[in-house]
Design a protein around this motif. Structure first.
Motif, short mmCIF file in Angstrom:
data_model
loop_
_atom_site.label_atom_id
_atom_site.label_comp_id
_atom_site.label_asym_id
_atom_site.label_seq_id
_atom_site.Cartn_x
_atom_site.Cartn_y
_atom_site.Cartn_z
N TRP A 56 0.84 -1.20 0.00
CA TRP A 56 0.00 0.00 0.00
C TRP A 56 0.87 1.24 0.00
O TRP A 56 1.90 1.29 0.67
CB TRP A 56 -0.91 0.03 1.23
CG TRP A 56 -2.01 -0.98 1.18
CD1 TRP A 56 -2.00 -2.23 1.74
CD2 TRP A 56 -3.26 -0.84 0.53
NE1 TRP A 56 -3.18 -2.87 1.47
CE2 TRP A 56 -3.97 -2.04 0.73
CE3 TRP A 56 -3.86 0.18 -0.22
CZ2 TRP A 56 -5.25 -2.25 0.22
CZ3 TRP A 56 -5.13 -0.02 -0.72
CH2 TRP A 56 -5.81 -1.22 -0.51
N SER A 57 0.45 2.25 -0.72
CA SER A 57 1.13 3.55 -0.71
C SER A 57 0.13 4.60 -0.26
O SER A 57 -0.88 4.82 -0.92
CB SER A 57 1.65 3.89 -2.12
OG SER A 57 2.24 5.17 -2.13
N VAL A 58 0.38 5.21 0.87
CA VAL A 58 -0.53 6.22 1.43
C VAL A 58 0.18 7.56 1.45
O VAL A 58 1.25 7.71 2.04
CB VAL A 58 -0.96 5.83 2.86
CG1 VAL A 58 -1.88 6.90 3.45
CG2 VAL A 58 -1.67 4.48 2.85
N GLY A 59 -0.40 8.53 0.78
CA GLY A 59 0.16 9.87 0.79
C GLY A 59 1.07 10.19 -0.37
O GLY A 59 1.59 11.30 -0.47
N ARG A 60 1.29 9.23 -1.25
CA ARG A 60 2.11 9.48 -2.43
C ARG A 60 1.72 8.47 -3.50
O ARG A 60 1.11 7.43 -3.22
CB ARG A 60 3.59 9.35 -2.11
CG ARG A 60 4.02 7.95 -1.72
CD ARG A 60 5.47 7.91 -1.27
NE ARG A 60 5.87 6.55 -0.91
CZ ARG A 60 7.01 6.27 -0.30
NH1 ARG A 60 7.83 7.24 0.04
NH2 ARG A 60 7.32 5.03 -0.01
N GLY A 61 2.06 8.77 -4.75
CA GLY A 61 1.75 7.88 -5.85
C GLY A 61 2.99 7.28 -6.44
O GLY A 61 4.11 7.75 -6.22
N LEU A 62 2.83 6.21 -7.20
CA LEU A 62 3.92 5.59 -7.93
C LEU A 62 3.54 5.55 -9.41
O LEU A 62 2.42 5.21 -9.76
CB LEU A 62 4.17 4.17 -7.43
CG LEU A 62 4.82 4.03 -6.05
CD1 LEU A 62 4.80 2.57 -5.63
CD2 LEU A 62 6.25 4.54 -6.09
N TYR A 63 4.50 5.93 -10.25
CA TYR A 63 4.27 5.87 -11.68
C TYR A 63 5.57 5.47 -12.37
O TYR A 63 6.63 6.06 -12.11
CB TYR A 63 3.78 7.21 -12.23
CG TYR A 63 3.55 7.19 -13.73
CD1 TYR A 63 2.42 6.56 -14.26
CD2 TYR A 63 4.47 7.78 -14.59
CE1 TYR A 63 2.21 6.53 -15.63
CE2 TYR A 63 4.27 7.74 -15.97
CZ TYR A 63 3.14 7.11 -16.48
OH TYR A 63 2.93 7.07 -17.83
N ALA A 64 5.49 4.45 -13.23
CA ALA A 64 6.66 3.97 -13.96
C ALA A 64 7.81 3.62 -13.03
O ALA A 64 8.99 3.86 -13.32
CB ALA A 64 7.11 5.01 -14.99
N GLY A 65 7.48 3.09 -11.87
CA GLY A 65 8.50 2.63 -10.95
C GLY A 65 9.11 3.71 -10.08
O GLY A 65 10.07 3.45 -9.36
N GLY A 66 8.56 4.94 -10.14
CA GLY A 66 9.12 6.01 -9.31
C GLY A 66 8.04 6.77 -8.58
O GLY A 66 6.86 6.71 -8.92
N HIS A 67 8.44 7.52 -7.54
CA HIS A 67 7.49 8.32 -6.78
C HIS A 67 7.02 9.52 -7.60
O HIS A 67 7.81 10.17 -8.29
CB HIS A 67 8.14 8.83 -5.48
CG HIS A 67 8.55 7.72 -4.56
ND1 HIS A 67 7.68 6.78 -4.11
CD2 HIS A 67 9.77 7.40 -4.03
CE1 HIS A 67 8.32 5.93 -3.32
NE2 HIS A 67 9.59 6.28 -3.26
N THR A 68 5.73 9.82 -7.51
CA THR A 68 5.19 10.99 -8.21
C THR A 68 4.47 11.88 -7.21
O THR A 68 5.09 12.31 -6.24
CB THR A 68 4.26 10.57 -9.36
OG1 THR A 68 3.24 9.70 -8.85
CG2 THR A 68 5.03 9.82 -10.44
#
Length: 300
Positions: free
Chosen positions: A15-27
């Motif tokens: 789970w990722s709470v408070g941030r997103g992941l896109y293409a293997g990196g933080h967004t």
């Protein structure tokens, strides 16, 4: 975080709470503090999580062998349940509802429960429903006359079970029915009929959510109408369900080979006939199957 490959500071499938992941990196990232994180296994409307009161036990006072629990933060008029367990490791759904009160106009309530200093320790918790505006034609219930004389623990368990069952039916379907709920010591377990009369017996293990869902099914036509038997493959009123809506629904759940079998009164799978069937997904599927059955029976 989907995928099977983890990054240097994140784990695939986590789970990722408070941030997103896109293409293997933080967004996108939330800058600030995050509190009151809850995860649901179903999609919720904003009203179900943004405005839900969070009642809490403010304090506990001990007086003459009793514990007085003062509760605040509730929604005025909503039922509040005092839950008790001797085992903190049990899920809250397995705790016993030992009393029920309503929040006053200020969202407060209070419970007084006896404490035996020689007994094993108990743990207490509070549960409360969210009051929503009634929908015309939605499933509803009321207690039979004389309910004020029922044993307090019995009354609390029955209200708790029926509140949950009615909410579950209204969440996943539309059932134009009113049920009258009675307590009858002459009933070994529980029983119900299509007229909307539902009775719980004196056995505590049957005064529960799973039983309430099952018996509510009988009030909605499960094994209690001629239309039910007319939709079964055997003329005597047994066999597999042959109504198109019920067949389509079980195929959604169990694939093209899925079938619904009935003895003329009950059905399986998802009939909630035994405690072993008591789980969140089976409860949801039970209601959706009942909605499909009623379409086949022409009693929507």
């Amino acid at each position: 975080a989907k995928g099977t490959t983890s990054g240097t500071d994140w784990t695939a499938g986590g789970w990722s709470v408070g941030r997103g992941l896109y293409a293997g990196g933080h967004t996108d990232r939330a800058f600030g503090f995050i509190d009151e994180v809850r995860i649901s296994n179903t999609a919720l409307t904003p009203a179900e999580f943004l405005t839900t009161p969070r009642p809490r036990i403010d304090n506990i006072a001990f007086n003459d062998g009793n514990a007085v629990l003062n509760v605040s933060g509730g929604q005025p008029g909503v039922a509040c349940y005092l839950m008790q367990s001797g085992n903190l490791g049990l899920p809250i759904t397995s705790w016993a509802a030992v009393a029920v009160k309503s929040f006053d106009t200020n969202g407060n309530s209070s419970f007084t429960t006896p404490i035996n200093s020689a007994a094993e320790k108990y743990f207490f918790s509070i549960r409360a429903n969210v009051s929503t505006a009634p929908v015309a034609g939605a499933l509803s219930y009321s207690l039979a006359g004389g309910s004020e004389t029922w044993p307090a623990d019995v009354r609390a368990r029955i209200i708790y079970a029926m509140d949950g069952a009615v909410a579950q039916y209204n969440r996943y379907g539309y059932f134009n029915k009113h049920i009258t709920v009675n307590y009858n010591t002459g009933v070994p377990t529980a029983q119900a009929n299509y007229d909307g009369w539902l009775e719980f017996g004196p056995t505590a293990s049957y005064q529960q959510y799973r039983t309430a869902l099952h018996e509510t099914g009988h009030t909605l036509g499960m094994g209690t109408t001629w239309q039910w038997r007319a939709n079964l493959s055997v003329a005597s009123g047994t066999g597999n369900w042959i109504g198109a809506n019920g067949v389509n629904q079980i195929h959604v759940f169990d694939g093209a080979g899925g079938t619904i079998t009935s003895d003329g009164t009950h059905f399986w799978p998802y009939g909630l006939n035994y405690d072993s069937e008591g789980n969140t997904e089976s409860y949801r599927r039970h209601v959706l199957m009942m909605a499909a059955f009623r379409k086949d029976m022409g009693i929507e």
